[in-house]
Design an enzyme around this catalytic site. Sequence first.
Site, PDB file in Angstrom:
ATOM      1  N   SER A  88       0.823  -1.217   0.000  1.00 30.66           N
ATOM      2  CA  SER A  88       0.000   0.000   0.000  1.00 30.66           C
ATOM      3  C   SER A  88       0.850   1.256   0.000  1.00 30.66           C
ATOM      4  O   SER A  88       1.929   1.301   0.604  1.00 30.66           O
ATOM      5  CB  SER A  88      -0.894   0.033   1.242  1.00 30.66           C
ATOM      6  OG  SER A  88      -1.705  -1.104   1.301  1.00 30.66           O
ATOM      7  N   GLU A 126      -2.752 -13.864   1.594  1.00 29.96           N
ATOM      8  CA  GLU A 126      -3.098 -12.958   2.702  1.00 29.96           C
ATOM      9  C   GLU A 126      -4.560 -13.168   3.098  1.00 29.96           C
ATOM     10  O   GLU A 126      -4.882 -13.321   4.271  1.00 29.96           O
ATOM     11  CB  GLU A 126      -2.885 -11.503   2.276  1.00 29.96           C
ATOM     12  CG  GLU A 126      -3.309 -10.512   3.356  1.00 29.96           C
ATOM     13  CD  GLU A 126      -2.975  -9.064   3.013  1.00 29.96           C
ATOM     14  OE1 GLU A 126      -2.963  -8.719   1.808  1.00 29.96           O
ATOM     15  OE2 GLU A 126      -2.734  -8.287   3.951  1.00 29.96           O
ATOM     16  N   GLU A 156     -15.709  -4.172   0.427  1.00 34.22           N
ATOM     17  CA  GLU A 156     -16.255  -3.825  -0.894  1.00 34.22           C
ATOM     18  C   GLU A 156     -15.424  -4.512  -1.982  1.00 34.22           C
ATOM     19  O   GLU A 156     -15.966  -5.063  -2.946  1.00 34.22           O
ATOM     20  CB  GLU A 156     -16.216  -2.302  -1.111  1.00 34.22           C
ATOM     21  CG  GLU A 156     -17.197  -1.503  -0.259  1.00 34.22           C
ATOM     22  CD  GLU A 156     -16.727  -1.343   1.192  1.00 34.22           C
ATOM     23  OE1 GLU A 156     -15.537  -1.583   1.491  1.00 34.22           O
ATOM     24  OE2 GLU A 156     -17.565  -0.984   2.033  1.00 34.22           O
TER      25      GLU A 156
HETATM   26  C1  LIG Z   1      -4.734  -2.783  10.391  1.00 40.64           C
HETATM   27  C2  LIG Z   1      -4.245  -2.640   8.967  1.00 40.64           C
HETATM   28  C3  LIG Z   1      -3.069  -3.246   8.596  1.00 40.64           C
HETATM   29  C4  LIG Z   1      -2.582  -3.115   7.285  1.00 40.64           C
HETATM   30  N1  LIG Z   1      -1.380  -3.688   6.968  1.00 40.64           N
HETATM   31  C5  LIG Z   1      -0.883  -3.523   5.721  1.00 40.64           C
HETATM   32  C6  LIG Z   1       0.415  -4.041   5.396  1.00 40.64           C
HETATM   33  O1  LIG Z   1       1.094  -4.675   6.233  1.00 40.64           O
HETATM   34  N2  LIG Z   1       0.903  -3.821   4.163  1.00 40.64           N
HETATM   35  C7  LIG Z   1       0.194  -3.156   3.209  1.00 40.64           C
HETATM   36  O2  LIG Z   1       0.701  -3.034   2.082  1.00 40.64           O
HETATM   37  N3  LIG Z   1      -1.031  -2.622   3.487  1.00 40.64           N
HETATM   38  C8  LIG Z   1      -1.577  -2.793   4.710  1.00 40.64           C
HETATM   39  N4  LIG Z   1      -2.819  -2.260   5.022  1.00 40.64           N
HETATM   40  C9  LIG Z   1      -3.493  -1.453   4.014  1.00 40.64           C
HETATM   41  C10 LIG Z   1      -4.742  -2.066   3.420  1.00 40.64           C
HETATM   42  O3  LIG Z   1      -4.425  -3.117   2.529  1.00 40.64           O
HETATM   43  C11 LIG Z   1      -5.500  -0.928   2.717  1.00 40.64           C
HETATM   44  O4  LIG Z   1      -5.913  -0.024   3.725  1.00 40.64           O
HETATM   45  C12 LIG Z   1      -6.706  -1.425   1.964  1.00 40.64           C
HETATM   46  O5  LIG Z   1      -6.318  -2.203   0.860  1.00 40.64           O
HETATM   47  C13 LIG Z   1      -7.575  -0.245   1.474  1.00 40.64           C
HETATM   48  O6  LIG Z   1      -6.826   0.726   0.826  1.00 40.64           O
HETATM   49  P1  LIG Z   1      -6.938   2.264   1.237  1.00 40.64           P
HETATM   50  O7  LIG Z   1      -6.792   2.364   2.712  1.00 40.64           O
HETATM   51  O8  LIG Z   1      -6.015   3.033   0.383  1.00 40.64           O
HETATM   52  O9  LIG Z   1      -8.451   2.670   0.900  1.00 40.64           O
HETATM   53  P2  LIG Z   1      -9.033   3.036  -0.534  1.00 40.64           P
HETATM   54  O10 LIG Z   1      -8.583   2.047  -1.538  1.00 40.64           O
HETATM   55  O11 LIG Z   1      -8.756   4.476  -0.802  1.00 40.64           O
HETATM   56  O12 LIG Z   1     -10.577   2.818  -0.284  1.00 40.64           O
HETATM   57  C14 LIG Z   1     -11.417   3.815   0.342  1.00 40.64           C
HETATM   58  C15 LIG Z   1     -12.858   3.288   0.307  1.00 40.64           C
HETATM   59  O13 LIG Z   1     -13.287   3.113  -1.066  1.00 40.64           O
HETATM   60  C16 LIG Z   1     -13.752   1.787  -1.267  1.00 40.64           C
HETATM   61  N5  LIG Z   1     -13.378   1.316  -2.607  1.00 40.64           N
HETATM   62  C17 LIG Z   1     -12.159   1.442  -3.192  1.00 40.64           C
HETATM   63  N6  LIG Z   1     -12.177   0.871  -4.421  1.00 40.64           N
HETATM   64  C18 LIG Z   1     -13.423   0.360  -4.595  1.00 40.64           C
HETATM   65  C19 LIG Z   1     -14.063  -0.340  -5.667  1.00 40.64           C
HETATM   66  N7  LIG Z   1     -13.404  -0.646  -6.785  1.00 40.64           N
HETATM   67  N8  LIG Z   1     -15.363  -0.720  -5.500  1.00 40.64           N
HETATM   68  C20 LIG Z   1     -16.039  -0.420  -4.362  1.00 40.64           C
HETATM   69  N9  LIG Z   1     -15.495   0.265  -3.324  1.00 40.64           N
HETATM   70  C21 LIG Z   1     -14.198   0.641  -3.441  1.00 40.64           C
HETATM   71  C22 LIG Z   1     -13.062   0.961  -0.197  1.00 40.64           C
HETATM   72  O14 LIG Z   1     -13.780  -0.223   0.080  1.00 40.64           O
HETATM   73  C23 LIG Z   1     -13.007   1.926   0.972  1.00 40.64           C
HETATM   74  O15 LIG Z   1     -14.244   1.902   1.661  1.00 40.64           O
HETATM   75  C24 LIG Z   1      -3.318  -2.375   6.318  1.00 40.64           C
HETATM   76  C25 LIG Z   1      -4.536  -1.772   6.696  1.00 40.64           C
HETATM   77  C26 LIG Z   1      -5.001  -1.900   8.003  1.00 40.64           C
HETATM   78  C27 LIG Z   1      -6.310  -1.239   8.370  1.00 40.64           C
END
Ligand SMILES: Cc1cc2nc3c(=O)[nH]c(=O)nc-3n(C[C@H](O)[C@H](O)[C@H](O)COP(=O)(O)OP(=O)(O)OC[C@H]3O[C@@H](n4cnc5c(N)ncnc54)[C@H](O)[C@@H]3O)c2cc1C
Length: 396
Positions: free
Chosen positions: A116, A231, A366
Amino acid sequence: MMMTDEQEVRQATLRLLEEVDFEKVGGVAFRGEQYDRGLAFVHHPVGLGGLAASPALQGVIDELLANANIPPAFASNPIGVGMGAPTVMTYGSVDLQQRLLRPLFTGEEIWCQLFSEPGAGSDVASLATRAIRDGDEWILNGQKVWTTLAHVARWGMLVARSDPEAPKHRGLTYFVLDMRAVGVEVRPLRQITGEAEFNEVYLTDVRIPDTMRLGDIGRGWSVAITTLMNERASIGGVVMPRSSGAIAEAIGAFRTMGSPSSGLDQLMQLWCSTEALRLTSLRAAAQRQQGNPGPEGSVVKLANAELNQKIYEYCIDIQQDASLLYPDYTMRRPEFAGVHGDTSSRSMAQAFLRSRANTIEGGTSEVMRNILGERVLGLPGEPRSDKELPWSQIPR
Ligand SMILES: Cc1cc2nc3c(=O)[nH]c(=O)nc-3n(C[C@H](O)[C@H](O)[C@H](O)COP(=O)(O)OP(=O)(O)OC[C@H]3O[C@@H](n4cnc5c(N)ncnc54)[C@H](O)[C@@H]3O)c2cc1C
């Protein structure tokens, strides 16, 4: 030696338990013996923690060890065991497999996942960290975020953009990053629970030898999919004994605080959902023929995340005022992270807050629904207008 027989695997595990005293030698030495005897990843080749046996036989080993109260290797290195090992096994050279897998399994070398970025989460293929080839090395610059356990990790699974002119999924390359390399900076990110399980990771002119690349140049997306499928399966796929884990906490909360008129129906419904999910997880695990899981991991991940949140909401509701007190908001840097947080010392309020992350980490609910719609139900895919555009031309 090829060992495929359940009886032989059972006997080898019982011998391990008889000959190696976990309490006396400690977790690292015990898991080292387990690895050397081929009982770590039983489907791996001999010499790489396995016996070239059916992956289904791992369940036999794990159950015998659990019955003897041996904590699973997954608990000491969740990202390494759950995601790093299958990715290295599928795409790594034999040299890398020999170097990385044993200390990964023993827990001597912790792993993290650097996917991410601030501008790339659900759509991780749009990531911007750059990898530029320089002789036998690559130079990396960029920023990763939400990197769980980066503060204790020795190795990181990293995806970077090696060709900005290719469409976004085709210009990516996958590396194993030495977290001690010059130019890697890890900064804590504090969560709603007060802890900082995860981090920001800044990469400034970090050099990675080409020998640490997994998969072909520009084919990092396929490697990343292997990591992500594992994962999801490992977040949701741990099959707990009946009436254990979160539902056991809910039953405990009901015993101390509840009455038949305050939440028994709801508790019964949660118990039934938990049991149905447990049986679904068992079926998914049994169906898994290969080392790498398919979309069934997304089913279990989605259902597990949402049920976990409902159970802790119930626990908080039933405890009424008592649950409003948050006992410890000091900044902590856990050495273990899991979907239930660090269960060694946490309160119910902490478990409730930690569960909010379940529907985000490892892919949001989602996104899981999109995957199931497309890959399991065969529904039309989302419109993806940027799929064939060069990444450099996609507006950001
Ligand atoms: C506790 C925790 C640990 C984590 N650990 C890691 C880690 O070790 N390494 C790592 O790389 N990442 C990690 N993450 C990151 C995690 O994988 C991302 O937070 C997650 O994939 C969502 O990405 P984002 O936060 O950028 O949200 P966004 O992608 O910006 O999403 C925002 C909102 O939009 C919605 N959305 C986005 N795209 C779509 C779509 N196509 N259709 C419908 N809805 C959509 C999402 O569901 C969400 O509600 C971690 C996250 C958490 C909370």
